[in-house]
Design an enzyme around this catalytic site. Structure first.
Site, mmCIF file in Angstrom:
data_model
loop_
_atom_site.group_PDB
_atom_site.id
_atom_site.type_symbol
_atom_site.label_atom_id
_atom_site.label_comp_id
_atom_site.label_asym_id
_atom_site.label_seq_id
_atom_site.Cartn_x
_atom_site.Cartn_y
_atom_site.Cartn_z
ATOM 1 C CD GLU A 115 -94.167 -11.146 23.667
ATOM 2 O OE1 GLU A 115 -92.979 -10.886 23.416
ATOM 3 O OE2 GLU A 115 -94.521 -12.019 24.492
ATOM 4 C CB THR B 299 -88.795 -12.842 20.114
ATOM 5 O OG1 THR B 299 -87.858 -12.560 21.164
ATOM 6 C CG2 THR B 299 -88.994 -14.345 20.001
ATOM 7 C CB ALA C 61 -79.779 -17.709 27.502
ATOM 8 C CD GLU C 62 -83.912 -18.979 29.229
ATOM 9 O OE1 GLU C 62 -83.949 -18.365 28.142
ATOM 10 O OE2 GLU C 62 -83.491 -18.494 30.270
ATOM 11 C CB THR D 71 -79.407 -14.329 24.343
ATOM 12 O OG1 THR D 71 -80.212 -14.679 25.467
ATOM 13 C CG2 THR D 71 -78.710 -15.576 23.837
ATOM 14 C CG ASP E 139 -84.390 -16.423 33.317
ATOM 15 O OD1 ASP E 139 -83.663 -15.852 32.485
ATOM 16 O OD2 ASP E 139 -85.542 -16.806 33.060
ATOM 17 C CG ASN F 229 -90.137 -10.691 31.124
ATOM 18 O OD1 ASN F 229 -89.560 -10.575 30.046
ATOM 19 N ND2 ASN F 229 -90.052 -11.788 31.851
ATOM 20 C CB CYS G 67 -95.250 -31.240 27.433
ATOM 21 S SG CYS G 67 -94.705 -32.905 27.010
HETATM 22 CA CA CA Z 1 -84.079 -16.130 30.231
#
Ligand code: CA
Length: 696
Positions: free
Chosen positions: A82, A178, A195-196, A252, A318, A404, A618
């Site tokens: 990224e 990241t 945050a998740e 965040t 979100d 995003n 998972c």
């Molecule tokens: Ca998020």
């Protein structure tokens, strides 16, 4: 390139002839060819306003068709790439998964040095969206990289030697880094994510030379009993209820920053609430939950909050406002306005006065159903019919947003913003009896049915490159894409827009009308943004390619529509160049023996339990229904050996060195067994699916 060099040689010879034949007294002053000067890409968004526009124009709409591969460099990773590379004094600095930094000769791709911060592989469990890194920052011979495990490291740009290192987070908490740091007024600024999983967001600033902490500004209030760090946080606390601090709260700042040195303001985009539904973190009264999903203007020297603008009050979806922010001066209503532009996840394109935070305008750039519009002050009007507290609701956009982290670009010539946008809704389902569990995934949502499709089913996903007029707030042109998670954008003085695609191409469009002028195969999905630079009169376009990130991890079959696999590489192009492209990234072939069917079919209850546990623990990395989206191994091909060792792998950490974290604090042996039975039912080497079809 050879032909171009030939032309240049002829031009030079002609100039010499003219110069020699002209009388000395009338010789015109020799103006240096400014367009031939070396031009780098020295900051994440190129300039502090983060426009991601380069005036370089040697590659333009008339000659871009002859662009070819000059060199490539293998980043030796299957995970998402990224990063925006930097190019400074002829050296390219590019970060790869696990926060590894490579220095390359920007003309040839020759590796100069590599720095591996040795991120513990168990950190992968804290990373919602892959072990990715979006780039480095630079200042006076130093480089700065944020590592996945929360460190900020300063390197010597010449040698890659470590100058200093500091831990920016509490490692016992599920924080990750990241995003790319930024150097702002002598300080290096870094945020974090998580945050998740349940953390409290903040931004930190460190002195570039020493790594000493200059300031830290939290984005959401903490426990009021401990006192507030600032009056701004005390004001924010009045917009929360219950005991939100027990769950972190979120907010965040994991990606976007911008800086206006003249106004002396640093802009920070903040993230979603943790957990997602407001009734889980701020029960009863609800409230706006400041400063979630907001744009914050801070004083760069102190971190003090000057103004805020919240794009999604009381966010339950979100809808981060961590997306790319662009600063520009636009004439709006007869006035030159200093604006900040953002297309956050919530689907609205915002134009804000960046001096005061005053709302100027907003319009949906993709399908928006959660809100019916914005009021005169720019506050979104939430549609109560789509409240998903009592029953699941299909909402546009889904948690991936309408846009995003992939950077946009603003072209001052066309006046357009180019947005890597998409339209991907989701059925929001509140998790029944949600209970916060420290260190776990704590979205508060039930993801089992979030993508109601299976192999072979038609998937309704719309994704496009959108050219947007920020003054008129309307679309000017769009280019449709195969699937979502396409690359960030670059625009140039050659009337060009460059964007990579999820299906593995780098494409150039005419900036003014969107006509496709050139494309090249990348051999893997491109999600990062290209850059351009010039060395010795040659303009290059470069992109760090590599399929991955959250969509490739949790998108499963939708991600496979892209038809690519992860395989990081830097691809650099120049006019007339014709280097051999690196091989196409391919999925690893199944290994080991095919598992044997069980002696008797498992009970429907056991399968349902296995499915629930799989999707709870998972799916975020291995995909819905165990379908890999092209980055991690596809568990439908799991061998007998892997399934036999599942307990040792999941609870014992047997494959931690390969990046598969252990889950012994979350799962018990009988739960791993239920997951094993579920995975066996999904195995496509041992076709058991007809015999054992789980409900989910
Ligand atoms: Ca998020």
């Amino acid at each position: 390139m050879r032909r171009r060099a030939g032309r240049a040689a002829i031009a030079l010879a002609l100039a010499l002839v003219l110069a020699l034949s002209a009388p000395a007294c009338s010789r015109p002053p020799v103006a240096p060819d400014a367009s031939a000067a070396d031009v780098g890409w020295t900051a994440h968004g190129r300039t502090p306003d983060e426009q991601r526009y380069s005036p370089l124009a040697r590659i333009d709409e008339t000659n871009v068709a002859s662009l070819g591969l000059a060199w490539s460099f293998d980043l030796e990773t299957r995970h998402g790439v990224e990063a925006t590379p930097l190019v400074i004094d002829g050296v390219m600095f590019v970060s790869a998964p696990w926060s590894v930094v490579h220095a390359l000769d920007a003309k040839t791709g020759r590796p100069l040095w590599q720095f591996d911060p040795a991120v513990p592989r168990a950190t992968a469990r804290k990373a919602c969206c892959g072990i990715v890194n979006r780039g480095v920052a630079a200042d006076a011979g130093r480089l700065f990289v944020g590592t996945l495990d929360g460190r900020l490291v300063a390197l010597d740009a010449k040698s890659g030697a470590k100058r200093w290192e500091t831990q920016t987070v509490d490692p016992s908490q599920p924080y990750t880094i990241t995003g790319a740091p930024r150097v702002v007024a002598g300080l290096v600024v870094i945020g974090n994510g998580g945050a998740e999983l349940g953390v409290r967001g903040y931004v930190s600033a460190y002195h570039v030379e020493t790594g000493e902490l200059a300031w830290r500004t939290y984005t959401v209030p903490g426990d009021p009993a401990k006192g507030f760090e600032s009056p701004a946080l005390e004001r924010a606390a009045a917009t929360w209820s219950g005991e939100w601090w027990m769950m972190g709260g979120g907010g965040t700042a994991w990606d976007a920053f911008a800086w206006d040195p003249e106004l002396d303001l640093l802009y920070v985009g903040t993230g979603n609430g943790g957990p997602f539904p407001i009734w889980t973190r701020s029960p009863g009264a609800g409230g706006d939950n400041l400063y979630l999903s907001s744009i914050l203007a801070l004083r760069p020297k102190t971190g003090e909050l000057v103004w805020h603008f919240q794009t999604t009050p009381g966010d339950s979806w979100d809808y981060t406002a961590t997306q790319h922010m662009i600063l520009a001066d636009l004439e709006i209503g007869g006035r030159l306005r200093k604006v900040l532009m953002q297309a956050p996840k919530n689907g609205y394109f915002w134009v804000i006065d960046r001096e005061t935070g005053e709302f100027i305008s907003a319009a949906p750039y993709t399908t928006v159903t959660w809100s019916k519009g914005v009021d005169a002050k720019g506050r979104p009007i939430v549609d109560p019919a789509l409240d998903y507290r009592e029953q699941p609701k299909l909402v546009h956009p889904g948690p991936a947003g309408g846009h995003n982290w992939q950077p946009m670009s603003f072209h001052p010539g066309t006046g357009l913003v180019y947005i890597p946008a998409f339209d991907v809704p989701m059925v929001f389902t509140a998790k029944p009896d949600f209970r916060f569990r420290p260190g776990f995934e704590n979205t508060g949502l039930d993801f089992r049915n979030f993508i109601a499709f299976d192999e072979g089913q038609k998937i309704e996903i719309d994704a496009f490159l959108l050219a947007w007029d920020p003054i008129a707030q309307r679309e000017v042109w769009r280019v449709p894409h195969v699937t979502t998670n396409n690359g960030g954008v670059l625009s140039t003085g050659g009337n060009l827009v460059f964007q990579g695609t999820a299906d593995g191409r780098l494409v150039a469009y005419r900036a003014s009308d969107g006509e496709k002028l050139w494309e090249a195969p990348a051999g893997t999905g491109v999600i990062a943004a290209p850059i351009t630079y010039q060395i010795d009169g040659v303009q290059y376009v470069s992109v760090a390619a590599g399929w991955g990130g959250s969509f490739a991890l949790s998108g499963g079959p939708a991600a496979l529509l892209a038809g690519v696999w992860g395989g990081g590489r830097v691809l650099t192009y120049a006019l007339g160049a014709h280097a051999e492209p690196p091989p196409k990234a391919m999925p690893p072939p199944p290994t080991g023996h095919a598992p044997k069917p069980p002696a008797s079919p498992p009970s429907a209850d056991l399968l349902a339990r296995g499915s629930f546990l799989y999707h709870d623990h998972c799916m975020a990395c291995h995909g819905p229904k165990a379908i890999s989206g092209g980055t991690v191994v596809d568990l439908r091909d799991a061998s007998a050996e892997t399934l036999d060792r599942l307990e040792a792998i999941v609870l014992g950490g047997e494959r931690e060195p390969l990046g598969m974290p252990r889950f012994d604090d979350r799962l018990k042996a009988d739960e791993v067994e239920a997951i094993r039975v579920y995975l066996l039912s999904r195995n496509r080497r041992t076709d058991l699916r007809s015999a054992t079809t789980p409900a989910n």
